[in-house]
Design an enzyme around this catalytic site. Structure first.
Site, mmCIF file in Angstrom:
data_model
loop_
_atom_site.group_PDB
_atom_site.id
_atom_site.type_symbol
_atom_site.label_atom_id
_atom_site.label_comp_id
_atom_site.label_asym_id
_atom_site.label_seq_id
_atom_site.Cartn_x
_atom_site.Cartn_y
_atom_site.Cartn_z
ATOM 1 N N SER A 142 0.855 -1.187 0.000
ATOM 2 C CA SER A 142 0.000 0.000 0.000
ATOM 3 C C SER A 142 0.886 1.231 0.000
ATOM 4 O O SER A 142 2.087 1.153 0.276
ATOM 5 C CB SER A 142 -0.883 0.010 1.257
ATOM 6 O OG SER A 142 -1.514 1.265 1.448
ATOM 7 N N TYR A 155 -2.752 -1.069 10.134
ATOM 8 C CA TYR A 155 -2.691 -1.225 8.682
ATOM 9 C C TYR A 155 -1.285 -0.895 8.173
ATOM 10 O O TYR A 155 -0.727 -1.623 7.346
ATOM 11 C CB TYR A 155 -3.724 -0.315 8.030
ATOM 12 C CG TYR A 155 -3.910 -0.539 6.547
ATOM 13 C CD1 TYR A 155 -4.610 -1.639 6.074
ATOM 14 C CD2 TYR A 155 -3.394 0.358 5.619
ATOM 15 C CE1 TYR A 155 -4.789 -1.848 4.720
ATOM 16 C CE2 TYR A 155 -3.563 0.157 4.260
ATOM 17 C CZ TYR A 155 -4.267 -0.944 3.813
ATOM 18 O OH TYR A 155 -4.431 -1.150 2.470
#
Length: 274
Positions: A142, A155
């Site tokens: 990401s 995350y």
């Protein structure tokens, strides 16, 4: 990897978002699929959409389950005789939660899917990918594997971990014929925010609304960029103008990019006692 015709392609998280679009686009190139998603209905929807010749093997399960992943890899190899490409794409996030208000359970749930799921998938499929000397392993990190983002610590930890694992493996596999790719999407229009871990419904709705405004790249565009990058032999793929900008900022200003983030940070919200 220059083309995907008759290649056996594994995609986790194929029921929605980037995974679904990868399946759609690679089906047009003649790939044969091994698909997974945690949601049986979503998985069946994309499976039935594929041409019959492209349907190799599918199984619904949580990629955070090591035994399920290992069984999936073995069953797929047995059913189709070979594995050429693996996309470890399945992922999970949470609504914005400052570190001081987070729980150990938040980290455990997200790391189990985002990090351990990638590690399980990579290790389970590596022997099969290396059998023919021209396999491809693609792990989805990401933009938050490039920078720390306030409110998204679990995350970020998971996606930095994916990046570290994948880059290490890439160095080790150099010269073996196995292409190892790490992908860093920016804001992509998917349902990941709607399926986020939730502790407060009102905050969750605000999170989804904000995410939808910031997500400028469609899942279809993201899949197209990934496929193009693989064909061009890239080992690191950033998706979206936001990801490319953050990539440059964190490279040029690794110690000072935090000041840019702080300008938009509601410090009262993040630091006030509860």
């Amino acid at each position: 990897m220059q083309n995907f015709r008759n290649k056996v392609v594994v995609i986790t998280g194929a029921g929605s978002g980037i995974g679904r679009e990868l399946a759609r686009q690679l089906a047009r190139e003649g790939a044969i699929f091994v698909l997974n998603d945690w949601n049986q209905d979503s998985l069946m929807a994309i499976w039935e959409e594929l041409p019959e010749a492209a349907r190799g093997y599918m199984e619904a399960f949580d990629v955070g389950d090591r035994q399920a992943v290992e069984g999936f890899a073995g069953a797929a190899r047995k059913a189709l005789g070979r594995i050429d490409v693996v996309f470890n794409n399945a992922g999970l996030t949470q609504q914005i939660t400052p570190v001081i208000y987070g729980t150990i359970e938040d980290y455990e749930k997200i790391l189990q899917v985002n990090l351990w799921g990638v590690i399980y998938g990579s290790l389970a499929f590596l022997p099969h990918l290396r059998e023919h000397g021209d396999g491809c392993l693609v792990n989805i990190s990401s933009v938050f594997g490039l920078m720390g983002c306030p409110g998204q610590a679990p995350y970020c930890v998971s996606k930095f971990g994916v990046r570290g694992f994948t880059e290490t493996l890439r160095v080790e596999m150099r010269g073996t014929g196995l292409q190892v790719v790490c992908v860093h999407p920016g804001g992509i229009k998917t349902n990941i925010a709607r399926h986020a871990l939730v502790s407060n419904e009102t905050d969750h709705e605000r999170f989804v609304t904000r995410f939808d405004k910031l997500a400028k790249t469609t899942a279809s565009q993201a899949a197209e960029i990934i496929i193009s990058g693989i064909k061009r032999g890239k080992s690191r793929i950033t998706i979206g103008s936001d990801a490319r900008l953050i990539d440059k900022i964190t490279r040029l200003m690794p110690e000072s990019y935090e000041r840019i983030l702080q300008r938009s940070l509601d410090r009262a919200k993040f630091l006030r006692p509860r």
